[in-house]
Design an enzyme around this catalytic site. Structure first.
Site, short mmCIF file in Angstrom:
data_model
loop_
_atom_site.label_atom_id
_atom_site.label_comp_id
_atom_site.label_asym_id
_atom_site.label_seq_id
_atom_site.Cartn_x
_atom_site.Cartn_y
_atom_site.Cartn_z
N LYS A 1 7.64 -14.35 -7.60
CA LYS A 1 6.51 -13.72 -6.91
C LYS A 1 6.23 -12.32 -7.47
CE LYS A 1 6.86 -13.14 -2.29
NZ LYS A 1 6.69 -11.74 -1.91
N SER A 2 7.28 -11.53 -7.63
CA SER A 2 7.10 -10.15 -8.12
C SER A 2 6.47 -10.15 -9.51
CB SER A 2 8.45 -9.44 -8.19
OG SER A 2 8.98 -9.28 -6.91
N LYS B 1 10.19 -5.59 6.82
CA LYS B 1 9.71 -6.67 5.95
C LYS B 1 8.64 -7.48 6.71
CE LYS B 1 12.19 -5.61 2.41
NZ LYS B 1 11.52 -5.04 1.23
N ARG C 1 10.49 -16.25 4.93
CA ARG C 1 11.93 -16.37 4.64
C ARG C 1 12.75 -16.68 5.91
NH1 ARG C 1 11.49 -15.25 -0.68
NH2 ARG C 1 10.28 -13.44 -1.25
N ARG D 1 2.55 -8.88 -10.80
CA ARG D 1 2.41 -7.88 -11.87
C ARG D 1 1.69 -8.46 -13.08
NH1 ARG D 1 6.48 -6.74 -8.51
NH2 ARG D 1 7.37 -4.65 -8.37
N ARG E 1 3.11 -3.25 9.05
CA ARG E 1 4.07 -2.69 8.08
C ARG E 1 3.67 -1.28 7.65
NH1 ARG E 1 5.59 -7.21 3.83
NH2 ARG E 1 7.27 -5.71 3.44
N SER F 1 12.74 1.44 -3.07
CA SER F 1 11.68 0.44 -2.98
C SER F 1 10.96 0.28 -4.31
CB SER F 1 10.67 0.85 -1.90
OG SER F 1 9.49 0.10 -2.05
N ASP G 1 15.59 -9.47 -0.40
CA ASP G 1 14.85 -10.56 0.25
C ASP G 1 15.76 -11.74 0.60
OD1 ASP G 1 12.48 -9.16 0.14
OD2 ASP G 1 11.90 -10.02 -1.80
N GLY H 1 2.70 -7.68 1.32
CA GLY H 1 2.98 -6.25 1.17
C GLY H 1 2.96 -5.83 -0.29
#
Ligand code: S3P
Length: 446
Positions: A29-30, A355, A404, A34, A130, A175, A328, A102
């Site tokens: 996902k990250s 989260k 999750r 990107r 959040r 973070s 996570d 997020g």
């Protein structure tokens, strides 16, 4: 589990026979977020293979399209992105809907902070709770301005600054989202933007920015502090990206295979970047049998295939310093601890409270509901393991729009006497749309 369905999709997971087979989980996902963002800033066509086609990443794609990038998926599942060039994003005509994501929100706020445009960000009930001050604070110092909802939350409207002012920023919280927001803002800012990171977090932004041709350096001091310097007004060159499978998604079949007696499962092509691999280390310390084979490098990221064999687990008290490398994965690590021999103590996890849900409270509540003795601490939990005996089961577990939480308790159901009912499986579509078919292919459910 259709994302468009506005009715909750409850589901009960029951005791499973031994899991077996080879599976692949979806793209990281990250890295997927990107790859869309940086491709949208390169001039020319980038190609992305293995992109996670989950709701969170599709929210990023829609936002980049709304700001001028041309993004298409071909019949073979390859994504083609024609970017607009650094500084070339266009004013979006409507609010950017970030859904549950997020990462989309905070990284895009960074990207837009150095563009001469105004944008409104909206999200679902979970995302609207959040905290955003962690990004609005440094980005304001670069010149952007924000009108937020009370408590620095969404919906918010921001105005970017052009030119923005470069920032030298020491991260007050470990973070990767905050680090990435500042670096992305630095892309279209004259001069050098610097982020000082006392505790390492996932480094996909740094790797990918370098891959796209940005002038970025990382200096590591004696105590491990990382100083990341980015030369602004960068020109990005289009890339061919292959996205590895997401270790955060692999975590669910990994823990399932360890705790369902007699299981042996291969999970192919999993990203093994050290800033993400903390769960594998933790599960091995607990006695879990996880072998990495075919270790290789794909598109600048280490990957390998994991062979996971059911194991008797023992309790752990992990060092909080490892938290960013498995941030996570704690929900499913708590399920592993619930099946281990002895009492596990998890601390230093205050970030879990902000989260997709408050993961300390949501997990403690859910574990209690399925018969696990658990104590909630301000910054963690104490879990009394069953020593491998099946968990009682129960529910319905309140997932609170948190993918999750849903998947962690689904895994718990596979080792329960009476089954575990999840109140709503729809959130799984944000990161792991193939979760249920994958469990089916392992023989975990009908
Ligand atoms: C992410 C960073 C982490 C993680 C999130 C994805 C990223 O958040 O929890 O799911 O892609 O940068 P923080 O950086 O806020 O810990």
């Amino acid at each position: 589990m259709t994302p468009t369905n506005d009715q909750p999709a409850p589901r009960t997971f029951t005791a499973a026979p031994p899991l077996s087979g080879e599976v692949a989980v979806p793209g990281d996902k990250s890295i997927s977020h990107r790859s869309l963002m940086l491709s949208a800033l390169a001039v020319g066509e980038s190609r992305v293979e293995g992109l996670l086609e989950g709701e969170d990443v599709l929210a990023t794609a829609a936002a980049m399209r709304a700001m001028g990038a041309d993004i298409e998926r071909d019949a073979d599942g390859v994504w083609h992105i024609h970017g607009v060039g650094v500084g070339g994003l266009l004013q979006p005509q409507t609010a950017l809907d970030m859904g549950n994501s997020g990462t989309s929100t905070r990284l895009l706020m960074g990207l837009l902070a150095s563009h001469d445009l105004t944008a409104t960000f909206v999200g679902d009930a979970s995302l609207s709770k959040r905290p955003m001050a962690r990004v609005t604070e440094p980005l304001s110092r670069m010149g952007a301005s924000f009108m937020t909802s009370p408590g620095d939350r969404l919906p918010l409207t921001m105005r970017g600054a052009c030119p923005a002012v470069p920032l030298d920023y020491r991260l007050p919280v470990a973070s990767a989202q905050v680090k990435s927001a500042v670096l992305l803002a630095g892309l279209n800012t004259p001069g050098i933007t610097r982020v000082v990171e006392p505790i390492a977090t996932r480094d996909h932004s740094e790797r990918m920015l370098k891959g796209f041709g940005a002038d970025l350096t990382v200096d590591i001091e004696g105590d491990g502090t990382r100083i990341i310097s980015l030369v602004g007004e960068a020109e990005l060159r289009p890339q061919q990206i292959i996205v590895p499978s997401d270790p955060s998604s692999a975590a669910f079949p990994m823990v399932a295979a360890l705790i369902v007696p007699g299981s042996r499962v291969t999970i192919a092509n999993v990203g093994l970047n050290a800033t993400r691999a903390g769960l594998i280390d933790l599960l091995r310390e607990m006695g879990g049998s996880i072998d990495v084979v075919n270790a290789r490098e794909v598109g600048g990221e280490p990957v390998g295939d994991l062979i996971v064999t059911a194991s008797s687990l023992k309790s752990v008290e992990p060092d909080p310093a490892r938290a960013p490398s498995m941030i996570d994965e704690y929900p499913v690590a708590f399920i592993a601890a619930a099946m281990a021999e002895g009492r596990s103590l998890f601390r230093g996890l205050e970030e879990l409270r902000v989260k997709e849900s408050d993961r300390i409270a949501t997990m403690a509540e859910g574990l209690r509901a399925i018969g696990v003795a658990v104590e909630e601490l301000e910054d963690g939990v104490v879990i009394e393991g069953s020593g491998g005996a099946p968990l009682a089961g129960g529910g319905p577990i309140a997932t609170k729009l948190d993918h999750r939480i849903a998947m962690s308790f689904a895994v718990a159901g596979l080792v329960s006497k009476n089954g575990v009912t999840i109140d709503d499986m729809r959130p799984v579509a944000t990161s792991f749309p193939t979760f249920l078919p994958l469990l089916q292919s392992l023989g975990a459910m009908e």
